[in-house]
Design a protein around this motif. Structure first.
Motif, PDB file in Angstrom:
ATOM      1  N   LEU A 198      90.590  26.032  26.866  1.00 19.06           N
ATOM      2  CA  LEU A 198      91.826  25.662  27.555  1.00 19.06           C
ATOM      3  C   LEU A 198      91.576  25.197  28.979  1.00 19.06           C
ATOM      4  CD1 LEU A 198      94.009  28.705  26.394  1.00 19.06           C
ATOM      5  CD2 LEU A 198      93.697  26.496  25.265  1.00 19.06           C
ATOM      6  N   ARG A 199      90.312  25.040  29.353  1.00 22.50           N
ATOM      7  CA  ARG A 199      89.996  24.706  30.744  1.00 22.50           C
ATOM      8  C   ARG A 199      89.202  23.406  30.867  1.00 22.50           C
ATOM      9  NH1 ARG A 199      88.832  30.796  33.280  1.00 22.50           N
ATOM     10  NH2 ARG A 199      91.036  31.146  33.788  1.00 22.50           N
ATOM     11  N   GLY A 200      89.523  22.475  30.000  1.00 25.30           N
ATOM     12  CA  GLY A 200      88.872  21.178  30.070  1.00 25.30           C
ATOM     13  C   GLY A 200      89.198  20.416  31.337  1.00 25.30           C
ATOM     14  N   PHE A 201      90.280  20.809  32.019  1.00 23.73           N
ATOM     15  CA  PHE A 201      90.642  20.150  33.279  1.00 23.73           C
ATOM     16  C   PHE A 201      89.531  20.266  34.321  1.00 23.73           C
ATOM     17  CE2 PHE A 201      92.321  24.484  33.376  1.00 23.73           C
ATOM     18  CZ  PHE A 201      91.824  24.968  34.587  1.00 23.73           C
ATOM     19  N   LEU A 202      88.621  21.219  34.145  1.00 22.04           N
ATOM     20  CA  LEU A 202      87.516  21.368  35.090  1.00 22.04           C
ATOM     21  C   LEU A 202      86.525  20.206  35.012  1.00 22.04           C
ATOM     22  CD1 LEU A 202      86.914  25.209  34.741  1.00 22.04           C
ATOM     23  CD2 LEU A 202      87.764  24.019  36.765  1.00 22.04           C
ATOM     24  N   GLY A 203      86.665  19.375  33.988  1.00 23.26           N
ATOM     25  CA  GLY A 203      85.865  18.168  33.944  1.00 23.26           C
ATOM     26  C   GLY A 203      86.119  17.271  35.148  1.00 23.26           C
ATOM     27  N   VAL A 204      87.341  17.287  35.674  1.00 22.41           N
ATOM     28  CA  VAL A 204      87.663  16.515  36.876  1.00 22.41           C
ATOM     29  C   VAL A 204      86.834  17.018  38.058  1.00 22.41           C
ATOM     30  CG1 VAL A 204      89.488  15.887  38.513  1.00 22.41           C
ATOM     31  CG2 VAL A 204      89.987  15.983  36.061  1.00 22.41           C
ATOM     32  N   ASP A 205      86.672  18.327  38.157  1.00 20.27           N
ATOM     33  CA  ASP A 205      85.870  18.904  39.238  1.00 20.27           C
ATOM     34  C   ASP A 205      84.417  18.442  39.154  1.00 20.27           C
ATOM     35  OD1 ASP A 205      88.238  20.562  38.644  1.00 20.27           O
ATOM     36  OD2 ASP A 205      87.565  21.731  40.354  1.00 20.27           O
ATOM     37  N   PHE A 206      83.919  18.321  37.918  1.00 22.88           N
ATOM     38  CA  PHE A 206      82.547  17.831  37.741  1.00 22.88           C
ATOM     39  C   PHE A 206      82.435  16.379  38.226  1.00 22.88           C
ATOM     40  CE2 PHE A 206      79.282  19.973  34.782  1.00 22.88           C
ATOM     41  CZ  PHE A 206      78.276  19.787  35.734  1.00 22.88           C
ATOM     42  N   PHE A 207      83.456  15.582  37.924  1.00 24.50           N
ATOM     43  CA  PHE A 207      83.488  14.211  38.433  1.00 24.50           C
ATOM     44  C   PHE A 207      83.448  14.202  39.961  1.00 24.50           C
ATOM     45  CE2 PHE A 207      85.422  12.518  34.353  1.00 24.50           C
ATOM     46  CZ  PHE A 207      84.424  11.597  34.123  1.00 24.50           C
ATOM     47  N   PHE A 208      84.179  15.123  40.586  1.00 23.65           N
ATOM     48  CA  PHE A 208      84.199  15.201  42.049  1.00 23.65           C
ATOM     49  C   PHE A 208      82.796  15.489  42.599  1.00 23.65           C
ATOM     50  CE2 PHE A 208      88.932  16.563  42.358  1.00 23.65           C
ATOM     51  CZ  PHE A 208      89.319  15.241  42.366  1.00 23.65           C
ATOM     52  N   LEU A 260      76.176  13.040  31.994  1.00 26.03           N
ATOM     53  CA  LEU A 260      77.005  14.027  32.682  1.00 26.03           C
ATOM     54  C   LEU A 260      78.452  13.540  32.786  1.00 26.03           C
ATOM     55  CD1 LEU A 260      77.059  16.743  34.094  1.00 26.03           C
ATOM     56  CD2 LEU A 260      76.425  15.596  36.221  1.00 26.03           C
ATOM     57  N   ARG A 261      78.628  12.243  32.979  1.00 23.38           N
ATOM     58  CA  ARG A 261      79.988  11.685  32.975  1.00 23.38           C
ATOM     59  C   ARG A 261      80.635  11.874  31.606  1.00 23.38           C
ATOM     60  NH1 ARG A 261      77.130   7.545  35.923  1.00 23.38           N
ATOM     61  NH2 ARG A 261      77.830   7.456  38.101  1.00 23.38           N
ATOM     62  N   PHE A 262      79.829  11.742  30.544  1.00 16.58           N
ATOM     63  CA  PHE A 262      80.354  11.987  29.194  1.00 16.58           C
ATOM     64  C   PHE A 262      80.875  13.416  29.071  1.00 16.58           C
ATOM     65  CE2 PHE A 262      79.611  13.974  25.095  1.00 16.58           C
ATOM     66  CZ  PHE A 262      80.350  13.164  24.235  1.00 16.58           C
ATOM     67  N   VAL A 263      80.086  14.370  29.531  1.00 17.05           N
ATOM     68  CA  VAL A 263      80.515  15.772  29.467  1.00 17.05           C
ATOM     69  C   VAL A 263      81.845  15.942  30.202  1.00 17.05           C
ATOM     70  CG1 VAL A 263      79.955  18.130  30.182  1.00 17.05           C
ATOM     71  CG2 VAL A 263      78.162  16.648  29.245  1.00 17.05           C
ATOM     72  N   SER A 264      81.954  15.348  31.376  1.00 19.79           N
ATOM     73  CA  SER A 264      83.158  15.495  32.201  1.00 19.79           C
ATOM     74  C   SER A 264      84.376  14.875  31.525  1.00 19.79           C
ATOM     75  CB  SER A 264      82.934  14.852  33.573  1.00 19.79           C
ATOM     76  OG  SER A 264      81.815  15.420  34.226  1.00 19.79           O
ATOM     77  N   ILE A 265      84.238  13.642  31.028  1.00 20.10           N
ATOM     78  CA  ILE A 265      85.400  12.980  30.424  1.00 20.10           C
ATOM     79  C   ILE A 265      85.753  13.617  29.084  1.00 20.10           C
ATOM     80  CG2 ILE A 265      84.179  11.149  29.158  1.00 20.10           C
ATOM     81  CD1 ILE A 265      87.506  10.884  31.131  1.00 20.10           C
ATOM     82  N   ALA A 266      84.752  14.119  28.356  1.00 27.55           N
ATOM     83  CA  ALA A 266      85.041  14.798  27.086  1.00 27.55           C
ATOM     84  C   ALA A 266      85.879  16.047  27.329  1.00 27.55           C
ATOM     85  CB  ALA A 266      83.737  15.157  26.379  1.00 27.55           C
ATOM     86  N   MET A 267      85.582  16.772  28.398  1.00 28.38           N
ATOM     87  CA  MET A 267      86.377  17.954  28.741  1.00 28.38           C
ATOM     88  C   MET A 267      87.836  17.573  29.015  1.00 28.38           C
ATOM     89  SD  MET A 267      83.634  19.896  31.246  1.00 28.38           S
ATOM     90  CE  MET A 267      84.759  21.238  31.718  1.00 28.38           C
ATOM     91  N   VAL A 268      88.038  16.486  29.762  1.00 32.31           N
ATOM     92  CA  VAL A 268      89.394  16.064  30.132  1.00 32.31           C
ATOM     93  C   VAL A 268      90.163  15.578  28.908  1.00 32.31           C
ATOM     94  CG1 VAL A 268      90.730  14.394  31.475  1.00 32.31           C
ATOM     95  CG2 VAL A 268      88.728  15.499  32.493  1.00 32.31           C
ATOM     96  N   VAL A 269      89.526  14.745  28.081  1.00 34.01           N
ATOM     97  CA  VAL A 269      90.187  14.218  26.885  1.00 34.01           C
ATOM     98  C   VAL A 269      90.541  15.353  25.928  1.00 34.01           C
ATOM     99  CG1 VAL A 269      89.804  12.795  24.822  1.00 34.01           C
ATOM    100  CG2 VAL A 269      89.157  11.927  27.078  1.00 34.01           C
ATOM    101  N   TRP A 270      89.623  16.286  25.764  1.00 34.78           N
ATOM    102  CA  TRP A 270      89.906  17.479  24.937  1.00 34.78           C
ATOM    103  C   TRP A 270      91.095  18.246  25.496  1.00 34.78           C
ATOM    104  CZ3 TRP A 270      88.502  20.254  20.632  1.00 34.78           C
ATOM    105  CH2 TRP A 270      88.845  21.606  20.621  1.00 34.78           C
ATOM    106  N   HIS A 271      91.109  18.461  26.795  1.00 38.95           N
ATOM    107  CA  HIS A 271      92.162  19.257  27.422  1.00 38.95           C
ATOM    108  C   HIS A 271      93.544  18.681  27.161  1.00 38.95           C
ATOM    109  CE1 HIS A 271      94.087  21.903  30.312  1.00 38.95           C
ATOM    110  NE2 HIS A 271      94.615  20.852  30.909  1.00 38.95           N
ATOM    111  N   HIS A 272      93.674  17.384  27.256  1.00 28.98           N
ATOM    112  CA  HIS A 272      94.991  16.771  27.078  1.00 28.98           C
ATOM    113  C   HIS A 272      95.338  16.542  25.609  1.00 28.98           C
ATOM    114  CE1 HIS A 272      94.529  15.182  31.404  1.00 28.98           C
ATOM    115  NE2 HIS A 272      95.360  16.197  31.396  1.00 28.98           N
ATOM    116  N   GLY A 273      94.346  16.639  24.728  1.00 30.81           N
ATOM    117  CA  GLY A 273      94.599  16.345  23.330  1.00 30.81           C
ATOM    118  C   GLY A 273      94.870  17.534  22.448  1.00 30.81           C
ATOM    119  N   ILE A 274      94.641  18.751  22.959  1.00 32.08           N
ATOM    120  CA  ILE A 274      94.875  19.938  22.131  1.00 32.08           C
ATOM    121  C   ILE A 274      96.174  20.608  22.550  1.00 32.08           C
ATOM    122  CG2 ILE A 274      92.418  20.343  21.754  1.00 32.08           C
ATOM    123  CD1 ILE A 274      92.634  22.637  23.822  1.00 32.08           C
ATOM    124  N   PRO A 275      96.839  21.299  21.635  1.00 35.23           N
ATOM    125  CA  PRO A 275      98.047  22.047  21.996  1.00 35.23           C
ATOM    126  C   PRO A 275      97.664  23.304  22.771  1.00 35.23           C
ATOM    127  CG  PRO A 275      97.523  22.379  19.676  1.00 35.23           C
ATOM    128  CD  PRO A 275      96.540  21.364  20.200  1.00 35.23           C
TER     129      PRO A 275
END
Length: 355
Positions: A43-53, A18-33
């Protein structure tokens, strides 16, 4: 899984996945234009942070409650010491290095007065940031939670903890939508407004920990979410909700997304032999999840370096940059885990209960 098996379990098999899913969302979010359009979910990979919370709230609450059940109380000293030795080494290494670079080498001395906000874990109240440090807002939220929540568990009777948690979530949602709360204090650089910070998902994760700690609560959750396919169904529902949610996620849309995240987490811990187990326990996926904290703190620095090299060489496409910076972020985090973090990990007091 029986309630007794759940209480006795010292390691939840699915959570590194589950941590993998969360960090993959964040890394994707910051790596795509982000200006290229596409499906909203992309465009909503930032929600991976919410999963971490959500995950953090659940684990910390479960650890403290189990320690108290087994020993009659939990050690605040040991809890805070474990958190300090887990969070501080990488955090202050990154914050210190980046701050020193921009202030002393790049000559942006006007940024110096922001450093105390990072040092005191108050960067979630900053409007301006030192470059590549804006992601530390989430660590600030977690550290504020770590400071207060154990005291709540000590001071509030167990039967009141669930309604208190629901009340706090309600206040947070109302404050974020602007229907409740005092006027914020601050100026053009910082904006201190405690109820408006993103505390709801971490409190909701704590609420799940409270519910599952009782036999009755566990049986209700198991009955609702203990099916073999419930976790995968939850991930599908989450993806659909993220795609269809309105552009402004504040308030009820976020509350729905966080509720689904809590449901997924519940499905993963009340029945570990679920249909997602083979994926989430994959050795590669689980290892990335295990070093996800380091990836989170290092990945923007790695992306900055890769972008600078790509700009000078003028050779890399955006997708090449995404792959390269993702791989290098993992490599840096792995090195950090085996060196810097391993050194400080030796001094952490072992938890007396399940984790």
């Amino acid at each position: 899984m029986s309630f007794e098996s759940y209480r006795a379990r010292r390691h939840f098999a699915n959570l590194d996945g589950l941590r993998f899913v969360s960090i993959a969302m964040v890394v994707w979010h910051h790596g795509i234009p982000l200006d290229q359009g596409g499906a909203q979910i992309l465009l909503r990979g930032f929600l991976g942070v919410d999963f971490f919370f959500v995950l953090s709230g659940f684990l910390i609450t479960t650890l403290l409650l189990r320690e108290r059940s087994e020993y009659g109380d939990f050690s605040l000293r040991d809890f805070y010491l474990r958190r300090v030795l887990r969070i501080f080494p990488v955090y202050f290494f990154v914050v210190g290095s980046v701050s020193a670079y921009y202030i002393f080498i790049a000559g942006q001395t006007e940024l110096a007065w922001l450093v105390p906000f990072y040092a005191l874990f108050l960067s979630n109240f900053l409007i301006d940031h030192i470059p590549n440090l804006y992601i530390t807002w989430s660590l600030a939220v977690e550290e504020q939670y770590y400071l207060v929540w154990p005291l709540v568990l000590l001071l509030v009777r167990t039967r009141y903890l669930i309604p208190v948690s629901l009340f706090l979530v309600g206040i947070n949602v109302a404050a974020i939508t602007g229907t409740f709360g005092p006027e914020p204090a601050g100026n053009g650089v910082y904006r201190i407004w405690l109820p408006n910070s993103t505390y709801a998902p971490i409190i909701m994760g704590s609420l799940l920990g409270l519910i599952l700690h009782s036999a009755q609560g566990f049986r209700v959750v198991e009955k609702l979410l203990g099916g073999r396919w419930h976790a995968i169904a939850g991930f599908c529902l989450l993806a659909i909700t993220i795609q269809l949610a309105p552009s402004d996620l504040r308030g009820l849309p976020n509350l729905l997304i966080h509720t689904i995240m809590v449901g997924i987490l519940a499905a993963l811990v009340v029945r570990e032999d679920n249909a997602a187990l083979a994926i989430l326990q994959n050795r590669f996926i689980a290892r990335i999840g295990a070093v996800s904290y380091g990836i989170y703190l290092y990945h923007l620095l790695v992306l900055d370096v890769v972008n600078r090299i790509a700009g000078r060489l003028d050779l890399m496409e955006q997708w090449t940059i995404l792959v390269l910076y993702s791989v290098l972020s993992y490599v840096v985090a792995e090195i950090s885990m085996r060196t810097l973090e391993a050194y400080f990990r030796r001094f952490r007091p072992a938890p007396r209960s399940a984790k």
